[in-house]
Design a protein around this motif. Sequence first.
Motif, short mmCIF file in Angstrom:
data_model
loop_
_atom_site.label_atom_id
_atom_site.label_comp_id
_atom_site.label_asym_id
_atom_site.label_seq_id
_atom_site.Cartn_x
_atom_site.Cartn_y
_atom_site.Cartn_z
N LEU A 325 -3.86 -0.24 5.39
CA LEU A 325 -2.41 -0.05 5.38
C LEU A 325 -2.09 0.89 4.23
N GLY A 326 -1.20 1.86 4.46
CA GLY A 326 -0.89 2.79 3.39
C GLY A 326 0.01 2.21 2.32
N ALA A 327 0.98 1.37 2.73
CA ALA A 327 1.97 0.85 1.79
C ALA A 327 1.34 -0.18 0.86
N LYS A 328 1.88 -0.24 -0.37
CA LYS A 328 1.47 -1.30 -1.29
C LYS A 328 2.49 -2.44 -1.33
N ALA A 329 3.71 -2.17 -0.82
CA ALA A 329 4.75 -3.21 -0.84
C ALA A 329 5.94 -2.77 -0.01
N PHE A 330 6.69 -3.76 0.45
CA PHE A 330 7.98 -3.53 1.10
C PHE A 330 9.01 -4.40 0.40
N ARG A 349 12.79 -0.83 1.72
CA ARG A 349 12.07 0.14 0.90
C ARG A 349 10.57 -0.07 1.08
N ALA A 350 9.86 0.99 1.43
CA ALA A 350 8.41 0.96 1.48
C ALA A 350 7.87 1.71 0.27
N SER A 351 6.93 1.10 -0.46
CA SER A 351 6.39 1.70 -1.68
C SER A 351 4.95 2.13 -1.46
N TYR A 352 4.63 3.31 -1.99
CA TYR A 352 3.29 3.90 -1.82
C TYR A 352 2.76 4.36 -3.17
N ILE A 369 7.47 9.14 6.16
CA ILE A 369 8.42 8.29 6.88
C ILE A 369 7.76 7.66 8.10
N ALA A 370 6.98 8.45 8.83
CA ALA A 370 6.28 7.91 10.00
C ALA A 370 5.28 6.84 9.59
N THR A 371 4.59 7.06 8.47
CA THR A 371 3.64 6.06 7.97
C THR A 371 4.37 4.78 7.59
N ALA A 372 5.53 4.92 6.94
CA ALA A 372 6.30 3.74 6.55
C ALA A 372 6.72 2.95 7.79
#
Length: 454
Positions: A325-330, A349-352, A369-372
């Motif tokens: 998964l790319g995100a580290k947190a939502f 909010r999606a954090s990377y 944005i697409a990844t989020a």
Amino acid sequence: MTGRRVSVAVVGGGVTGLVAAYRLRQQCGDDAAITIVEAGPRLGGKLRTVPLGDGPVDVGAEAFIARRPEVAELIGELGLADQLVHPAGRQPLVWSEGALHPLPTRTLMGIPSDPQSVAGLVDADTLTRIVAEPSVPFAWDPASDVDVATLVRSRFGDQVVRRSVDPLLGGVYSGSAESLGVRAALPTLAAALDAGAPSLTAAVTAALPTPAPGPVFGTLRDGYGSLLAALRDAGRPQTILDAPASGLRRDGDGWWLDPLGHVEGVVLALPAPDMVRLVADAVPQLAAAARDIELASSAVVALALPDDTGIPENSGILVATGEPLGAKAFTLSSRKWPHLADRAVTLVRASYGRFGDAAVVDMPDPDLIATARTDLETVTGVRPEPVAAVVQRWHGGLPQYAPGHLDRVAAIEEAAAGVDGLEVAGAYLHGVGVPACVASATAAVSRLSARVAG
């Protein structure tokens, strides 16, 4: 410094610099020439509030520790007390091994105080290891400092590091247990170990904060932008934007700074690498002391989704390291904050970006944005079309408190103490949160006032 006209430069226009300018105005009076020199096109640094959907949204830091007094006192001074809001009290989750889990309780930044703290998040072998840990011989050198991962992995195993500790540290520092030292990132744990705790379990138990009434976090109803504007209005600094400071050197009884010229005092409210470059020739010992501090980059994708999207009734979702998964947190902002729940859209909010992970931060906006959206669908099962989206990159946003950080800070402050009319402040010293930045700026101005007075 009151009673005569003084000139002071604040290099760096983030929240630390703005607080420094405000405190200087209080100390120096209305006639003082206070100038902020900022390399970028705007003030505020890593705090930024933007319009999204039907109202303002923070795309940098979104909250502060409410149990520290600095921000609450500051917003009271500035007449913003009615802006203070607290979370709704919903619980966060952790995404690990393809599933959502409750965030572990009774932990110190994810380090468990007992097996039940992480039951369901780690496997049976790891739980057995945690049970047995107090009986396993343990040695701690009070003169040492190690990264958090090395300590926790050696006692509780890798699953605790990846699934419990990393998600929490990543949210605070954009780092990991491997990039952060025990003494700077977990000072109460280090103190318990130094005091002779016979095991990591015992040290965590001793270091756990005493439960206190009241909310842990706070924010401002209209976003941090309202604080930045109030600081600017109250401090009334002159501002020079898009102007990287250079040429720092002694100039008589003061300093010369391009593009400003002669000033009596300077507050350096810069990230550590920028401070190092600026002082390299004028104060080489200060540059040498801060040279090894590294920064992590991150990105925030703020999404305004149609209402009733079906996202969980939780405050947020942290992501274990090693997940596909790319995100580290939502941050499920509309669930977390009551004042955002009233909006016509649902805010997420999606954090990377963790330390050493620059590629994801530099993805083009449409791709990020697409990844989020894909990552959000993975962890929640919903994929609504956003009404609006904002991408905010924070290159070099957060300093890494690596092993030995406290020694580095002591050397920085010792070097600065030997230089008249020059002070340092910022997130690389005594904490990365907004309260720590406010405290750092206030202390720097207090020292400068005492040294330049006369």
